[in-house]
Design a protein around this motif. Structure first.
Motif, short mmCIF file in Angstrom:
data_model
loop_
_atom_site.label_atom_id
_atom_site.label_comp_id
_atom_site.label_asym_id
_atom_site.label_seq_id
_atom_site.Cartn_x
_atom_site.Cartn_y
_atom_site.Cartn_z
N LEU A 310 0.83 -1.21 0.00
CA LEU A 310 0.00 0.00 0.00
C LEU A 310 0.86 1.26 0.00
O LEU A 310 0.59 2.22 -0.74
N ILE A 311 1.90 1.26 0.84
CA ILE A 311 2.79 2.41 0.90
C ILE A 311 3.50 2.60 -0.44
O ILE A 311 3.67 3.73 -0.93
N ALA A 312 3.90 1.48 -1.06
CA ALA A 312 4.55 1.57 -2.37
C ALA A 312 3.59 2.13 -3.42
O ALA A 312 3.99 2.90 -4.30
N MET A 313 2.30 1.75 -3.34
CA MET A 313 1.32 2.27 -4.28
C MET A 313 1.13 3.78 -4.14
O MET A 313 0.84 4.48 -5.11
N PHE A 314 1.30 4.29 -2.91
CA PHE A 314 1.18 5.72 -2.69
C PHE A 314 2.22 6.50 -3.51
O PHE A 314 1.93 7.58 -4.03
N PHE A 315 3.41 5.91 -3.66
CA PHE A 315 4.48 6.60 -4.37
C PHE A 315 4.58 6.20 -5.84
O PHE A 315 5.22 6.91 -6.63
N ALA A 316 3.98 5.08 -6.23
CA ALA A 316 4.19 4.54 -7.57
C ALA A 316 3.55 5.41 -8.65
O ALA A 316 2.40 5.83 -8.52
N ARG A 317 4.30 5.66 -9.70
CA ARG A 317 3.81 6.36 -10.88
C ARG A 317 4.34 5.63 -12.11
O ARG A 317 5.49 5.20 -12.13
N GLY A 318 3.55 5.52 -13.13
CA GLY A 318 3.99 4.81 -14.32
C GLY A 318 3.66 3.34 -14.25
O GLY A 318 3.44 2.78 -13.17
N MET A 319 3.65 2.68 -15.39
CA MET A 319 3.15 1.31 -15.48
C MET A 319 3.97 0.32 -14.66
O MET A 319 3.42 -0.43 -13.84
N LEU A 320 5.29 0.29 -14.84
CA LEU A 320 6.10 -0.72 -14.15
C LEU A 320 6.12 -0.54 -12.63
O LEU A 320 5.97 -1.53 -11.90
N PRO A 321 6.32 0.67 -12.12
CA PRO A 321 6.26 0.82 -10.66
C PRO A 321 4.91 0.43 -10.07
O PRO A 321 4.85 -0.17 -8.98
N VAL A 322 3.84 0.74 -10.76
CA VAL A 322 2.50 0.39 -10.27
C VAL A 322 2.32 -1.13 -10.28
O VAL A 322 1.74 -1.70 -9.35
N ILE A 323 2.82 -1.80 -11.31
CA ILE A 323 2.73 -3.26 -11.36
C ILE A 323 3.48 -3.88 -10.19
O ILE A 323 2.96 -4.78 -9.50
N GLY A 324 4.71 -3.42 -9.94
CA GLY A 324 5.50 -3.97 -8.84
C GLY A 324 4.84 -3.75 -7.50
O GLY A 324 4.72 -4.68 -6.68
N ALA A 325 4.41 -2.51 -7.24
CA ALA A 325 3.75 -2.22 -5.98
C ALA A 325 2.44 -2.98 -5.85
O ALA A 325 2.08 -3.48 -4.77
N GLY A 326 1.72 -3.09 -6.95
CA GLY A 326 0.43 -3.79 -6.94
C GLY A 326 0.57 -5.26 -6.62
O GLY A 326 -0.27 -5.83 -5.91
N ILE A 327 1.62 -5.90 -7.13
CA ILE A 327 1.83 -7.32 -6.85
C ILE A 327 2.09 -7.52 -5.36
O ILE A 327 1.53 -8.44 -4.74
N VAL A 328 2.92 -6.69 -4.77
CA VAL A 328 3.19 -6.80 -3.33
C VAL A 328 1.90 -6.57 -2.54
O VAL A 328 1.57 -7.33 -1.61
N MET A 329 1.17 -5.53 -2.89
CA MET A 329 -0.05 -5.18 -2.17
C MET A 329 -1.09 -6.29 -2.25
O MET A 329 -1.62 -6.75 -1.22
N MET A 330 -1.38 -6.77 -3.45
CA MET A 330 -2.46 -7.75 -3.61
C MET A 330 -2.03 -9.14 -3.14
O MET A 330 -2.87 -9.91 -2.68
N SER A 331 -0.74 -9.47 -3.24
CA SER A 331 -0.27 -10.74 -2.68
C SER A 331 -0.46 -10.76 -1.17
O SER A 331 -0.94 -11.75 -0.60
N GLY A 332 -0.06 -9.67 -0.52
CA GLY A 332 -0.25 -9.58 0.93
C GLY A 332 -1.70 -9.65 1.32
O GLY A 332 -2.07 -10.32 2.29
N PHE A 333 -2.55 -8.96 0.56
CA PHE A 333 -3.98 -8.97 0.86
C PHE A 333 -4.57 -10.37 0.72
O PHE A 333 -5.28 -10.87 1.60
N MET A 334 -4.27 -11.05 -0.40
CA MET A 334 -4.85 -12.37 -0.63
C MET A 334 -4.37 -13.39 0.39
O MET A 334 -5.15 -14.21 0.88
N LEU A 335 -3.10 -13.35 0.70
CA LEU A 335 -2.59 -14.28 1.72
C LEU A 335 -3.14 -13.94 3.10
O LEU A 335 -3.36 -14.83 3.93
N GLY A 336 -3.38 -12.65 3.35
CA GLY A 336 -4.02 -12.27 4.60
C GLY A 336 -5.42 -12.84 4.71
O GLY A 336 -5.82 -13.38 5.75
N VAL A 337 -6.18 -12.74 3.62
CA VAL A 337 -7.53 -13.33 3.59
C VAL A 337 -7.46 -14.84 3.77
O VAL A 337 -8.25 -15.43 4.52
N ALA A 338 -6.51 -15.49 3.08
CA ALA A 338 -6.36 -16.94 3.19
C ALA A 338 -6.03 -17.36 4.62
O ALA A 338 -6.61 -18.32 5.15
N ALA A 339 -5.10 -16.65 5.25
CA ALA A 339 -4.69 -17.00 6.61
C ALA A 339 -5.83 -16.82 7.61
O ALA A 339 -6.09 -17.69 8.45
#
Length: 435
Positions: A310-339
């Motif tokens: 989430l913090i990375a998404m706050f700073f991310a601009r442009g396609m590649l930075p948003v993809i990288g930050a988004g993967i971290v954010m959504m991976s953490g979210f999905m695993l949080g839901v799973a756990a």
């Protein structure tokens, strides 16, 4: 923790029903907001109200249907019949428009009429979807799994919302871009209904003990303070789910609009597809780790990863930075839901799987979807950033929704630490006999 295999037949229905249900929920949770934003009104308050009313309707439906399915033991009928009606209602979204409202009620404000119509239809759709998916299907999954394989199953189920988004983005997003909303809703609705028909012939109920007492007592049992006091671990896990869910709902209803309008990324479908695929792979692998270490032990680490994203998404601009930050954010979210989901299933007594789905809706859906979107709307309104679309000035979401979400999820430390303290008390169970 000892692992156990997952039967192939169970995997088939987990994936088919889980993915199809999430296709319908994706339309309702994300694309319906875009539909309203593009064709009816850009008001973030209207979008937040739409989400909140849907969450309330879904929660009440799950409480009632979950208790009913516990008592009858017949979850198949609710799954199959519910999916068919759910699909029909989803297709009906395409019939709502400002022009249609103006022709039906020419003496009234057409936008107001269209907003009321879409909220009412969304509530009906949510009742049907919650009955079929949240109450019956999720209780059926609990019936059909055990503590040795729930991390893997919930790890896969956690990917379904994002895989559903990927399917919609890849196959159907061109319809929304061209304004062909009616066909868009019809395709998703028809697919949901067809799977419901197939489920009627393929799903088999598991034999489980049934609760005693009256139906009303079964509905209210989990809402009693005495039940919560007697089962602290279950309710602490649900409280952690409420925190995680609220954090997500601060930004998720506005995510597509943010990527498309604030970041001005025309190929937003490519960005979202990359994030979804990467996060889904990590979640499936992570589900195996959760089975090894125990899901409750994994909640804080994956929540920390989500917050970092989430913090990375706050700073991310442009396609590649948003993809990288988004993967971290959504991976953490999905695993949080799973756990958290696997932890809740492990603390669910065999005779109350449906009832606990109602409690799950209160903590994981109602509270997050009432609090989160309005918090996000307040942040958006406070930032007061706009853009001009065909001569019309519209508000646009800003990166502050991600930083706000990160601040919210930090509160998950409190229930999780308390949960770990109670682990020595043994396996929790809903106790007491309904009166």
């Amino acid at each position: 923790m000892t692992q156990s295999p997952v039967p192939r037949r169970l995997w088939l229905w987990v994936v088919l029903l889980g993915l199809t249900g999430q296709l319908a929920w994706t339309v309702e949770n994300m694309y319906l907001n875009v539909f309203v934003y593009d064709t009816i009104t850009d008001s973030p308050t209207v979008l937040a109200t739409l989400v909140a009313c849907s969450a309330l309707a879904a929660t009440v439906a799950t409480l009632l249907a979950g208790a009913a399915s516990d008592r009858s033991g017949r979850r198949r009928e609710l799954i199959a019949g519910g999916y068919v009606l759910w699909g029909a209602c989803t297709a009906a979204f395409g019939l709502v428009s400002v022009d249609g409202a103006a022709s039906i009620a020419p003496a009234m404000d057409a936008v107001v009429v269209a907003v009321i119509a879409i909220i009412l239809l969304d509530c009906v759709m949510s009742v049907l979807g919650a009955t079929a998916n949240d109450a019956a299907f999720n209780a059926w999954v609990t019936d059909s799994t055990n503590p040795g394989n729930r991390g893997r199953v919930d790890g896969v189920l956690a990917t379904m919302p994002l895989l559903a988004m990927l399917v919609v983005f890849g196959a159907l997003d061109p319809l929304t871009k061209s304004g062909n909303w009616r066909l868009f809703f019809t395709v998703v609705g028809a697919a949901t209904a067809v799977v419901g028909v197939i489920a009627w012939f393929g799903v088999r109920d598991s034999r489980q003990p049934r609760p005693g007492g009256t139906y009303l007592a079964s509905v209210l049992h989990g809402l009693r303070p005495a039940t919560a006091r007697a089962n602290p671990r279950l309710y602490l896990a649900l409280a952690a789910w409420a925190v995680l869910g609220t954090s997500t709902q601060v930004f998720l209803p506005y995510l597509i609009i943010y990527v498309q309008r604030y970041l001005d990324i025309d190929a937003y479908a490519v960005v979202l597809a990359s994030v979804l695929i990467g996060a889904a792979v990590i979640s499936v692998v992570g589900g195996r780790v959760l089975d090894r270490v125990g899901p409750s032990r994994g909640i804080l680490p994956v929540a920390a990863a989500y917050a970092a994203g989430l913090i990375a998404m706050f700073f991310a601009r442009g396609m590649l930075p948003v993809i990288g930050a988004g993967i971290v954010m959504m991976s953490g979210f999905m695993l949080g839901v799973a756990a958290i989901s696997a932890t809740v299933r492990n603390l669910t007594p065999p005779d109350r799987a449906g009832q606990v789905q109602g409690l799950r809706m209160v903590f994981a859906i109602l509270v997050p979807m009432v609090v989160g979107p309005f918090l996000g709307a307040a942040v958006i309104a406070g930032a007061d950033e706009t853009f001009v679309d065909l001569g019309v000035v519209k508000q646009v979401p800003t990166p502050w929704i991600f930083l706000t979400a990160a601040l919210v999820v930090a509160a998950v430390v409190v229930p999780v630490r308390l949960l770990r303290r109670h682990e020595s008390a043994g396996t929790a169970a809903l106790v007491g006999t309904p009166s």
